[in-house]
Design a protein around this motif. Sequence first.
Motif, PDB file in Angstrom:
ATOM      1  N   ASP A 122       0.832  -1.294  -0.027  1.00  0.00           N
ATOM      2  CA  ASP A 122      -0.005   0.046  -0.142  1.00  0.00           C
ATOM      3  C   ASP A 122       0.926   1.307  -0.412  1.00  0.00           C
ATOM      4  N   ARG A 123       2.145   1.145   0.368  1.00  0.00           N
ATOM      5  CA  ARG A 123       2.945   2.489   0.157  1.00  0.00           C
ATOM      6  C   ARG A 123       3.064   2.945  -1.144  1.00  0.00           C
ATOM      7  N   ILE A 124       2.959   2.359  -2.275  1.00  0.00           N
ATOM      8  CA  ILE A 124       2.879   2.750  -3.361  1.00  0.00           C
ATOM      9  C   ILE A 124       1.649   3.300  -3.973  1.00  0.00           C
ATOM     10  N   ARG A 125       1.518   4.592  -3.816  1.00  0.00           N
ATOM     11  CA  ARG A 125       0.270   5.355  -3.971  1.00  0.00           C
ATOM     12  C   ARG A 125      -0.161   5.389  -5.390  1.00  0.00           C
ATOM     13  N   CYS A 126       0.772   5.283  -6.336  1.00  0.00           N
ATOM     14  CA  CYS A 126       0.650   5.478  -7.742  1.00  0.00           C
ATOM     15  C   CYS A 126       1.587   4.451  -8.497  1.00  0.00           C
ATOM     16  N   ALA A 127       0.951   3.733  -9.344  1.00  0.00           N
ATOM     17  CA  ALA A 127       1.721   2.606 -10.164  1.00  0.00           C
ATOM     18  C   ALA A 127       1.689   2.661 -11.525  1.00  0.00           C
ATOM     19  N   ILE A 128       2.555   2.684 -12.399  1.00  0.00           N
ATOM     20  CA  ILE A 128       2.529   2.370 -13.817  1.00  0.00           C
ATOM     21  C   ILE A 128       3.297   1.272 -14.428  1.00  0.00           C
ATOM     22  N   ALA A 129       2.574   0.394 -14.810  1.00  0.00           N
ATOM     23  CA  ALA A 129       3.212  -0.709 -15.640  1.00  0.00           C
ATOM     24  C   ALA A 129       3.161  -0.661 -17.124  1.00  0.00           C
ATOM     25  N   VAL A 130       4.568  -0.789 -17.333  1.00  0.00           N
ATOM     26  CA  VAL A 130       4.703  -0.521 -18.897  1.00  0.00           C
ATOM     27  C   VAL A 130       5.315  -1.741 -19.650  1.00  0.00           C
ATOM     28  N   GLY A 131       4.409  -2.094 -20.637  1.00  0.00           N
ATOM     29  CA  GLY A 131       4.870  -3.282 -21.419  1.00  0.00           C
ATOM     30  C   GLY A 131       5.040  -4.622 -20.622  1.00  0.00           C
ATOM     31  N   PHE A 132       3.929  -4.742 -19.780  1.00  0.00           N
ATOM     32  CA  PHE A 132       3.844  -6.086 -19.219  1.00  0.00           C
ATOM     33  C   PHE A 132       2.317  -6.192 -18.645  1.00  0.00           C
ATOM     34  N   MET A 133       1.502  -6.445 -19.684  1.00  0.00           N
ATOM     35  CA  MET A 133       0.122  -6.730 -19.037  1.00  0.00           C
ATOM     36  C   MET A 133      -0.599  -7.558 -19.861  1.00  0.00           C
ATOM     37  N   THR A 134      -1.016  -8.651 -19.549  1.00  0.00           N
ATOM     38  CA  THR A 134      -1.731  -9.785 -20.162  1.00  0.00           C
ATOM     39  C   THR A 134      -2.469 -10.759 -19.551  1.00  0.00           C
ATOM     40  N   THR A 135      -2.759 -11.716 -19.846  1.00  0.00           N
ATOM     41  CA  THR A 135      -3.407 -12.866 -19.156  1.00  0.00           C
ATOM     42  C   THR A 135      -2.657 -14.158 -18.999  1.00  0.00           C
ATOM     43  N   TRP A 136      -3.058 -14.847 -17.890  1.00  0.00           N
ATOM     44  CA  TRP A 136      -2.371 -16.180 -17.915  1.00  0.00           C
ATOM     45  C   TRP A 136      -2.745 -16.997 -19.069  1.00  0.00           C
ATOM     46  N   ARG A 137      -3.758 -16.869 -19.646  1.00  0.00           N
ATOM     47  CA  ARG A 137      -4.405 -17.464 -20.848  1.00  0.00           C
ATOM     48  C   ARG A 137      -3.111 -17.262 -21.979  1.00  0.00           C
ATOM     49  N   ASP A 138      -2.504 -16.029 -22.107  1.00  0.00           N
ATOM     50  CA  ASP A 138      -1.704 -15.616 -23.272  1.00  0.00           C
ATOM     51  C   ASP A 138      -0.632 -16.377 -22.945  1.00  0.00           C
ATOM     52  N   PHE A 139      -0.100 -16.398 -21.561  1.00  0.00           N
ATOM     53  CA  PHE A 139       1.355 -17.334 -21.302  1.00  0.00           C
ATOM     54  C   PHE A 139       0.864 -18.437 -21.648  1.00  0.00           C
ATOM     55  N   LEU A 140      -0.126 -19.215 -21.427  1.00  0.00           N
ATOM     56  CA  LEU A 140      -0.508 -20.447 -21.461  1.00  0.00           C
ATOM     57  C   LEU A 140      -0.499 -20.980 -22.703  1.00  0.00           C
ATOM     58  N   LEU A 141      -1.119 -20.279 -23.760  1.00  0.00           N
ATOM     59  CA  LEU A 141      -1.258 -20.594 -25.150  1.00  0.00           C
ATOM     60  C   LEU A 141      -0.404 -20.319 -26.111  1.00  0.00           C
ATOM     61  N   ASP A 142       0.189 -18.947 -26.020  1.00  0.00           N
ATOM     62  CA  ASP A 142       0.831 -18.264 -26.898  1.00  0.00           C
ATOM     63  C   ASP A 142       2.239 -17.877 -26.557  1.00  0.00           C
ATOM     64  N   LYS A 143       2.493 -17.235 -25.508  1.00  0.00           N
ATOM     65  CA  LYS A 143       3.659 -16.532 -25.311  1.00  0.00           C
ATOM     66  C   LYS A 143       4.451 -16.834 -24.148  1.00  0.00           C
ATOM     67  N   CYS A 144       4.435 -18.236 -23.389  1.00  0.00           N
ATOM     68  CA  CYS A 144       5.203 -18.328 -22.344  1.00  0.00           C
ATOM     69  C   CYS A 144       6.560 -18.402 -22.836  1.00  0.00           C
ATOM     70  N   TYR A 145       6.920 -18.686 -24.263  1.00  0.00           N
ATOM     71  CA  TYR A 145       8.448 -18.885 -24.831  1.00  0.00           C
ATOM     72  C   TYR A 145       8.931 -17.461 -24.708  1.00  0.00           C
ATOM     73  N   THR A 146       8.393 -16.275 -24.608  1.00  0.00           N
ATOM     74  CA  THR A 146       8.898 -15.040 -24.832  1.00  0.00           C
ATOM     75  C   THR A 146       9.263 -14.423 -23.478  1.00  0.00           C
ATOM     76  N   HIS A 147       8.890 -15.083 -22.373  1.00  0.00           N
ATOM     77  CA  HIS A 147       8.989 -14.623 -21.135  1.00  0.00           C
ATOM     78  C   HIS A 147       9.963 -15.315 -20.102  1.00  0.00           C
ATOM     79  N   THR A 148      10.266 -14.771 -18.913  1.00  0.00           N
ATOM     80  CA  THR A 148      11.163 -15.121 -18.108  1.00  0.00           C
ATOM     81  C   THR A 148      10.230 -16.134 -17.082  1.00  0.00           C
ATOM     82  N   TRP A 149      11.163 -16.834 -16.295  1.00  0.00           N
ATOM     83  CA  TRP A 149      10.376 -17.750 -15.268  1.00  0.00           C
ATOM     84  C   TRP A 149       9.891 -16.678 -14.117  1.00  0.00           C
TER      85      TRP A 149
END
Length: 413
Positions: free
Chosen positions: A294-321
């Motif tokens: 909660d100490r993070i009052r404002c957060a900005i996630a850049v270039g890392f937002m999708t779903t577990w389904r995306d990792f599962l079916l299509d993009k796990c190979y592009t990502h780190t463990w």
Amino acid sequence: MTRLVRSFCGVFLIGVLARTGVAEDGAEKRARPNMVGAYGPWLSEKVLGEGPARLSFRTGKWKSLDEWRKAARERAWERIAPVDQGSKPEVRVESTHEFDGLHIERLSWQLPGGPRTEAVFLKPIGAKGPLPAILGLHDHGGNKFLGWRKIARIGDEPTEIVVAHQKEYYGGVAWANEIAKRGYAVLVHDTFPFGSRRVRVADVSPRVREDGIDPEPNDAQGVKRYNKFASAHEDVMEKSLVSAGTTWPGVYVVEDQRALDVLCARPEVDPKRVGCAGLSGGGMRTVFLGGLDDRIRCAIAVGFMTTWRDFLLDKCYTHTWMAYVPLLPRDLDFPEILALRAPAPTMVLNCNEDGLYTLPEMHRADAILRETFEKGGAADAYHCNFYTGGHKFDLEMQKDAFAWFDQHLKNRP
């Protein structure tokens, strides 16, 4: 103007994704190509499931965000299995100087596990505070030899690897410096296992050293050899972390929290106006830290937002463990980790041609976040932009991100 107006076409695209499995007459349908072949439809539709996960706020089981957050965060921490990295570390100031209108300090601290952490602190020259503050979270980028240097400069001559990295991903600038110049106190630290916190080749078993070496910073070919070793070593580290009863987030989220302790304790920092941001692996770290602290009052996630389904079916190979938490997908979809911070200000920046994700699932993640904030009565606290181009946090995106920080941190009492 490259930014595209968000529309509901993404949600429509989700609906027309090819479905595979067994037809009504019992005949098997051919699965579209995916990471696990014929098992893809079964895993995505039956094991993971199509509906909201069991601890999703979207299920309607909770009356308020506060009630939901308490239950969902408790489970998320349980799944992450955080390690004990002690309390606020004792900080040593290694050097102090001025550069490009900024007061800069090189810092270090020792955590219970691993090498000493190196970090840099930046603020405008003469600024005394109380200042809004940013914890800058460096990316992964397939480069574990570097950490904080990916997003900050302190006046020494940057290596060609740093220059090329910042040109490719950040419009040629060190974004931590750029936001510090706007009146912020900024801390950027190396996190597990990058930069000063990286695994040394000399310290591992000869069996897993591959062709890796521990190079000097200006040895470009040596750094490439190190990063090749470090990439292969992720598999080894994953097995070892699981064998120890923890996960990648169970280590780096705690390390980011200890860095947050350091930042919030600075006398010139207003601990009630602290944000965090990062691209790619830094966006992943923003998802976890922003969602769980909660100490993070404002957060900005850049270039890392999708779903577990995306990792599962299509993009796990592009990502780190580093992105994966066993069993957590049964409780929360990936964007719902970040949504745990609702109703606190939250921004997501995506690129339409980002090869790390599929566009329909980026839109699905946006819809999940938007629905959560709306159901919680905080629609205005969430904002998402889509831009043309590939994986990046360029000058236009930085402009939008900095304006969001100004709105919610700098211009607030």
